[in-house]
Design an enzyme around this catalytic site. Structure first.
Site, PDB file in Angstrom:
ATOM      1  N   ASP A   8       0.946  -1.244  -0.020  1.00 33.36           N
ATOM      2  CA  ASP A   8      -0.079   0.104   0.048  1.00 33.36           C
ATOM      3  C   ASP A   8       0.963   1.265   0.114  1.00 33.36           C
ATOM      4  O   ASP A   8       1.817   1.318   0.826  1.00 33.36           O
ATOM      5  CB  ASP A   8      -1.051   0.057   1.185  1.00 33.36           C
ATOM      6  N   ASP A 129     -15.569  -3.394  -0.823  1.00 28.18           N
ATOM      7  CA  ASP A 129     -15.309  -3.359   0.341  1.00 28.18           C
ATOM      8  C   ASP A 129     -16.477  -2.969   1.315  1.00 28.18           C
ATOM      9  O   ASP A 129     -17.079  -2.312   0.774  1.00 28.18           O
ATOM     10  CB  ASP A 129     -14.288  -2.125   0.411  1.00 28.18           C
TER      11      ASP A 129
END
Length: 347
Positions: A8, A129
């Site tokens: 990330d 998500d």
């Protein structure tokens, strides 16, 4: 099952968050390229990357870092975060990225998803998500009233082949993935499902693998040292029929008891008996099979009631003469209609 180690990116650095909260950001590695090379050294072929700045601000702030990693590592890369128009999709794919992940657009601009899938059917993944089963967008900041399975079905109808599912409450928490939600999703759509969020150790990888999913993403568990990437990859590369020798469980008797336990809450559901043949059928099918002492035949739990038990894990006791089977239970376990066979209080 493919293992995707994760990088990330925020401000060009390798970072991790907890439950998508940007206030919890912390640096986990010095250099993205060196990190990717280390992943490759340990057997990775794919890399999952997220541009956190892009996810929040709808930009490609870290695109050059992504391309540097691609150029220097030789890994296949899927990238997500801030990809909300065809220009950005084309930029990444034409520069060698293997797959782009579209997230918020699945809710806010499904026509864009349709256009991208039509042009690049094998190079588009949709990231779904959710918090409490409801989809969240824009870097997990905005919560919608759309259930994650409903959105997945919409994406399947559009032609999406790859879905990456994250239970936000699990992400970065090292508490295990949401196996129940992943199982429900895999039953609802025919897309290739990637599990994301919560992986803490090899046992979590084994639990995900039991669902026969396409892939699992591992981030914090690798950086913390809780998960050995090479060990995880080696495990998932085993042939489906490669199990530990089950003959040891039947050295004392040809029939052994099996305690069946709910994976989600550890409630004991029932006790049944297993012989070598029923054990093998469990390993082969992924659902519980037992041996009936009264009928002297094999039986599949749920074959008549529809209350099947999806096997997540099987463990043997210290004497190798009793099994503990953790399952995802559909409906009630007991033929009386009770959730558990153990409902009669004695003491």
């Amino acid at each position: 099952m493919i293992i995707f180690p994760a990088i990330d990116l925020k401000d060009k650095n390798c970072v991790r968050l907890k439950m998508g909260d940007y206030n919890t950001v912390h640096k986990v590695a010095k250099d993205p390229v060196m990190t990717a090379l280390e992943f490759k050294k340990n057997g990775a072929q794919w890399l999952h990357m997220v541009d956190l700045d892009g996810a929040k601000d709808a930009t490609t702030a870290n695109s050059q870092v992504v391309l540097d990693v691609l150029k220097n590592s030789g890994l296949k890369i899927e990238i997500g975060g801030g990809i909300r128009d065809m220009k950005t999709v084309e930029f990444y794919l034409e520069n060698g990225i293997s797959r782009v992940i579209l997230g918020s657009a699945a809710v806010k601009n499904p026509q864009f998803i349709k256009e991208a899938v039509k042009k690049y059917p094998d190079n588009i993944a949709v990231g779904i998500d959710a918090k409490d089963g409801m989809v969240a967008t824009d870097g997990w900041i905005e919560k919608t009233d759309i259930h994650y399975i409903e959105l997945a079905k919409r994406m399947e109808q559009i032609g999406v082949k790859y879905i990456i599912y994250t239970d936000i409450s699990k992400d970065g928490m090292l508490c295990g993935s949401n196996i129940q939600q992943l199982y429900d999703l895999s039953k609802a759509v025919s897309c290739n499902i990637t599990a994301s969020g919560g992986v803490s150790c090899l046992d979590d990888i084994k639990d995900i693998a039991s669902l026969n999913l396409y892939a699992a993403i591992c981030g914090k568990a690798i950086y913390s040292g809780n998960l050995d990437l090479r060990e995880a990859i080696n495990y998932t590369n085993k042939p489906n029929n490669e199990y530990s020798d089950i003959r040891k469980f039947f050295k004392k008797d040809s029939l052994i008891p099996a305690i069946v336990q709910d994976y989600n809450n550890e409630e004991v559901l029932m006790l049944a008996y297993v012989n070598k043949e029923s054990f093998e059928k469990m390993l082969l099918t992924g659902y519980t099979w037992f041996y009936s002492r009264s009928r002297q035949e094999l039986w599949n739990k749920g074959a008549t009631s529809g209350h099947y038990q999806k096997v997540i894990s099987i463990s043997g006791d210290c004497d190798s003469d009793t099994l503990l089977i953790k399952v995802l239970q559909t409906g009630n376990a007991c033929h009386t209609g009770k959730r558990s066979c153990f409902f009669e209080r004695v003491l």
